[in-house]
Design a protein around this motif. Structure first.
Motif, short mmCIF file in Angstrom:
data_model
loop_
_atom_site.label_atom_id
_atom_site.label_comp_id
_atom_site.label_asym_id
_atom_site.label_seq_id
_atom_site.Cartn_x
_atom_site.Cartn_y
_atom_site.Cartn_z
N SER A 300 0.88 -1.01 0.08
CA SER A 300 -0.05 -0.03 -0.08
C SER A 300 1.05 1.35 0.11
CB SER A 300 -1.01 -0.14 1.41
OG SER A 300 -1.76 1.26 1.48
N GLU A 301 2.03 1.38 0.69
CA GLU A 301 2.73 2.30 0.92
C GLU A 301 3.62 2.60 -0.55
OE1 GLU A 301 5.43 1.72 4.02
OE2 GLU A 301 3.69 1.80 5.69
N ASP A 302 4.06 1.48 -1.10
CA ASP A 302 4.73 1.75 -2.49
C ASP A 302 3.74 1.78 -3.45
OD1 ASP A 302 7.36 1.93 -1.21
OD2 ASP A 302 7.24 -0.61 -0.93
N ALA A 303 2.61 1.57 -3.48
CA ALA A 303 1.65 1.46 -4.73
C ALA A 303 1.79 2.69 -5.53
CB ALA A 303 0.18 1.31 -4.25
N ALA A 304 1.76 3.81 -5.16
CA ALA A 304 1.78 5.09 -5.95
C ALA A 304 3.09 5.32 -6.82
CB ALA A 304 1.57 6.41 -5.11
N PHE A 305 4.29 4.78 -5.97
CA PHE A 305 5.54 4.84 -6.47
C PHE A 305 5.77 3.95 -7.67
CE2 PHE A 305 9.97 3.35 -6.50
CZ PHE A 305 10.64 4.70 -6.72
N LEU A 306 5.23 2.53 -7.50
CA LEU A 306 5.37 1.60 -8.39
C LEU A 306 4.63 1.87 -9.76
CD1 LEU A 306 5.51 -1.52 -5.75
CD2 LEU A 306 7.43 -0.55 -7.52
N GLU A 307 3.31 2.31 -9.30
CA GLU A 307 2.29 2.86 -10.54
C GLU A 307 3.06 3.95 -11.52
OE1 GLU A 307 -2.04 4.52 -11.03
OE2 GLU A 307 -1.52 3.24 -9.22
N GLN A 308 3.75 4.67 -10.79
CA GLN A 308 4.24 6.20 -11.63
C GLN A 308 5.51 6.01 -12.08
OE1 GLN A 308 3.49 9.03 -8.75
NE2 GLN A 308 1.52 8.46 -8.34
N ARG A 309 6.62 5.24 -11.39
CA ARG A 309 7.91 5.24 -11.74
C ARG A 309 8.07 3.96 -12.61
NH1 ARG A 309 12.94 7.28 -10.06
NH2 ARG A 309 11.57 9.20 -9.24
N PRO A 310 8.48 4.07 -13.92
CA PRO A 310 8.87 2.69 -14.73
C PRO A 310 10.13 2.10 -13.91
CG PRO A 310 9.60 4.70 -15.81
CD PRO A 310 8.67 5.23 -14.61
N ARG A 311 10.10 0.69 -13.85
CA ARG A 311 11.06 -0.09 -13.62
C ARG A 311 12.57 0.31 -13.95
NH1 ARG A 311 10.05 -5.46 -15.18
NH2 ARG A 311 11.18 -5.15 -16.77
N ASP A 312 12.41 0.70 -15.50
CA ASP A 312 13.83 0.89 -15.81
C ASP A 312 14.37 2.40 -15.71
OD1 ASP A 312 11.75 2.48 -17.68
OD2 ASP A 312 12.64 1.79 -19.48
N ALA A 313 13.61 3.24 -14.92
CA ALA A 313 14.03 4.35 -14.51
C ALA A 313 14.42 4.59 -13.28
CB ALA A 313 12.91 5.52 -15.11
N LEU A 314 14.26 3.43 -12.34
CA LEU A 314 14.57 3.39 -11.09
C LEU A 314 15.95 3.80 -10.75
CD1 LEU A 314 12.92 0.18 -9.68
CD2 LEU A 314 12.08 2.70 -9.49
N GLU A 315 16.04 4.76 -9.82
CA GLU A 315 17.67 4.98 -9.32
C GLU A 315 18.06 3.93 -8.53
OE1 GLU A 315 19.36 7.75 -10.17
OE2 GLU A 315 17.70 9.00 -11.05
N ARG A 316 19.44 3.59 -8.47
CA ARG A 316 20.10 2.61 -7.84
C ARG A 316 19.51 2.49 -6.47
NH1 ARG A 316 26.47 1.85 -8.64
NH2 ARG A 316 25.53 1.86 -10.87
N HIS A 317 19.55 3.80 -5.73
CA HIS A 317 19.02 3.82 -4.38
C HIS A 317 17.72 3.13 -4.10
CE1 HIS A 317 17.84 7.73 -5.21
NE2 HIS A 317 16.78 7.65 -4.20
#
Length: 354
Positions: A300-317
């Motif tokens: 639930s906490e990560d839902a918005a982040f995972l919906e909005q940020r594509p996997r291939d654009a994730l920063e290393r951290h």
């Protein structure tokens, strides 16, 4: 619900995505989860099953047929209507005597699996056939005459107002929806995805307009939370279906959500579907019990982040944070999320409508 019964209003899930299909064990657990959510329908229609699509006339090998028969029995045992989705690829382009015999034989084979409802799916196929609606209606009329399924649904080639369908599959014939709706057998329902293929919202007005065009109520094939497209496969959709007030409109005969490639991670959206339709008092409480409160809370906490940020654009951290969090939590949902980060579900280029 009695065995083989079809509810007046279908509410449930579709395994209808492109890409790697689920295992038999994953399906059985998914069906159990749907029943515990208070949902009442499951449609088996994965695009990767060639025996439903390009190889539609060929029966399943014995082991696959036995697995589907077990799935059908399990649906009956837990009170879900079991559906099969047949996509006879471009059959309408040459529906002669031999094709008609082959289709009749295949329908009888599907009947043997005990499906409570049958869907004839013309989606994601070229629409370059003269009198497309009339040819498709002719096929559906034959299926209606041959099938013992209690309910029949049809997915049109142009199942949305979305212009992407015209770009990919050819310009839709003028008056296609009206012609198809007028020519289909009275008992055939219509699948519709909303004004776009993956609709960000579905209003009551959207549903009323679609039902008026087809001349009959529509059943929502809701492409939420499905994530099989080139862009959507880089995201996870862990929220309830958003802005779906139209799913409760009287012109809507049902609401089925197309699941993600990840069966356990699809549960937050489906719990939201169940709550939307009054089948579940609290999606959050059910998820906490099913997944464990720590995992349910993290998703639930990560839902918005995972919906909005594509996997291939994730920063290393950012990726490191996700890996550390879900490796520590453990469980099926966490394993799916970690596998998704590893690219376990590769994009299927046959999916053209993202």
């Amino acid at each position: 619900m009695p065995a083989n019964a079809v509810p007046a209003r279908l509410t449930g899930a579709i395994e209808g995505f492109y890409g790697r299909p689920w295992s038999a064990a994953e399906r059985l657990q998914f069906v159990t989860d749907l029943a515990e959510l208070g949902l009442d329908a499951y449609l088996y229609a994965p695009k990767a099953d060639a025996h439903l699509r390009r190889g539609w006339a060929e029966p399943w090998p014995a082991a696959e047929a036995a697995s589907l028969a077990q799935l059908s029995r399990h649906c009956q045992a837990v009170g879900l209507a079991f559906g099969l989705g047949l996509s006879p690829f471009r059959l309408y382009a040459d529906y002669g005597r031999a094709a008609r015999r082959a289709l009749q034989a295949r329908i009888h084979q599907l009947d043997d699996l005990g499906a409570a409802f049958l869907a004839v799916l013309f989606d994601d196929m070229p629409g370059d056939t003269a009198e497309l609606a009339a040819r498709q209606a002719e096929i559906v009329a034959d299926v209606a005459a041959w099938s013992g399924a209690e309910r029949l649904l049809v997915c049109p080639t142009y199942y949305s107002d979305d212009p992407v369908l015209d770009r990919v599959f050819g310009q839709r014939p003028a008056g296609y929806r009206e012609a198809l709706g007028a020519a289909l057998p009275p008992r055939a329902g219509i699948f519709w995805t909303g004004r776009t293929v993956c609709a960000p919202s579905i209003s009551g007005g959207d549903v009323v307009d679609a039902a008026a065009a087809f001349g009959r109520p529509v059943t929502l094939w809701d492409n939420w939370p499905v994530n099989d497209g080139a862009k959507r496969s880089l995201h996870l959709y862990l929220r309830p279906p958003p802005d779906r007030g139209g799913a409760l409109d009287g012109a809507c005969a049902g609401h089925l959500c197309n699941a993600m490639n990840q069966p356990v991670l699809s549960l937050p959206a489906l719990a939201g579907l169940a709550e939307l339709h009054g089948r579940l008092p609290s999606a959050a409480d059910w998820l906490a019990e099913r997944l464990g409160p720590a995992v349910a809370g993290a998703l639930s906490e990560d839902a918005a982040f995972l919906e909005q940020r594509p996997r291939d654009a994730l920063e290393r951290h950012e990726e490191a944070r996700l890996r550390e969090r879900y490796a520590a939590l453990g469980g099926a949902a966490a394993r799916e999320l970690l596998a998704w980060l590893d690219g376990a579900w590769s994009f299927d280029p046959d999916c053209l409508t993202d």
